[in-house]
Scaffold this active site. Sequence first.
Site: not given
Length: 311
Positions: A102, A147, A230, A289
């Site tokens: 990730d 998201y 993010y 994932h």
Amino acid sequence: MEQIQHKYVDVNGLKLHVAEIGTGPTVVVFLHGFPEIWYSWRYQMIAAAKAGFRAIAPDFRGYGLSEHPAEPEKATFKDFVDDVGGIMDFLNIPKAFLVSKDFGVKPAYHYALLHPERVMGVITLGLPFVLPGPELFPRELFPKGFYMLRWQEPGRAEADFGRLDVKTVVRNIYILFSGSELPAAEEDQEIMDLVDPSTPLPSWFTEEDLANYATLYEKSGFRTALQVPYRTWLEGYGTTNLKVNLPALHVQGEQDYVYKFPRMAEYIEGQVKEYVPDLEITFIPGGSHFVQEQFPEQVNEMIISFMKKHI
């Protein structure tokens, strides 16, 4: 898990938590994603140690048992990269394999670009080497309620998560990210609203696993986690040379929602090798994932075989 030892290392002014197992001469450093933590590598760490490697998995700064930086809202990917080097220095590790998942892929490749002499190879799960900036992920191609776009807005995720206890937040994210579709909310919804409370956990993720994650995130909260990755996603690598001349392996679950990002499949199947020429790509049918927790034996074999080939 009792074989895994835990310690704290002083790195860049913070006490960072490191899980460790194995005493072999070759080291592998595991770098987690979100909503993960060192614990997400539990199966791979034990398998690596049994195969003769020394396995190390830190909690990134502000995650799990590691200290927060003084100003979490100013944390950057470069801080995480510097911490990887600092941990290796503290533990007297001259060179290591980097296994990443990730967003952990970004600091892994960032470190490999800046310090290739200290990296034996890079293994990535779910996300391959990605270019800095907006080229690979143009906002206009994603749903408005996606998201990642929502969580980039300061305060938006904090308010959404704040309605629920930490365990429910982690549970919801695990359920959402285990799916094969892009998690996106409608105009009048928040991301947490996408999960029905009656939805069961994935079959490979136990209530005990959830409790372990929840305990760690209750300690750390989400302040640093929402900043990195993010709100720093477009951060560059600090070098104009974006070619990684190291052995690399990418493991891609075919049902991973990230694989359905606009342009991602074409990028993995073609362009990525322009930047990582010595790259092997392996697909896992049915893989989500969280492929390293879903199919640990399969992923363990891939990682260990790759490392043994490149020692």
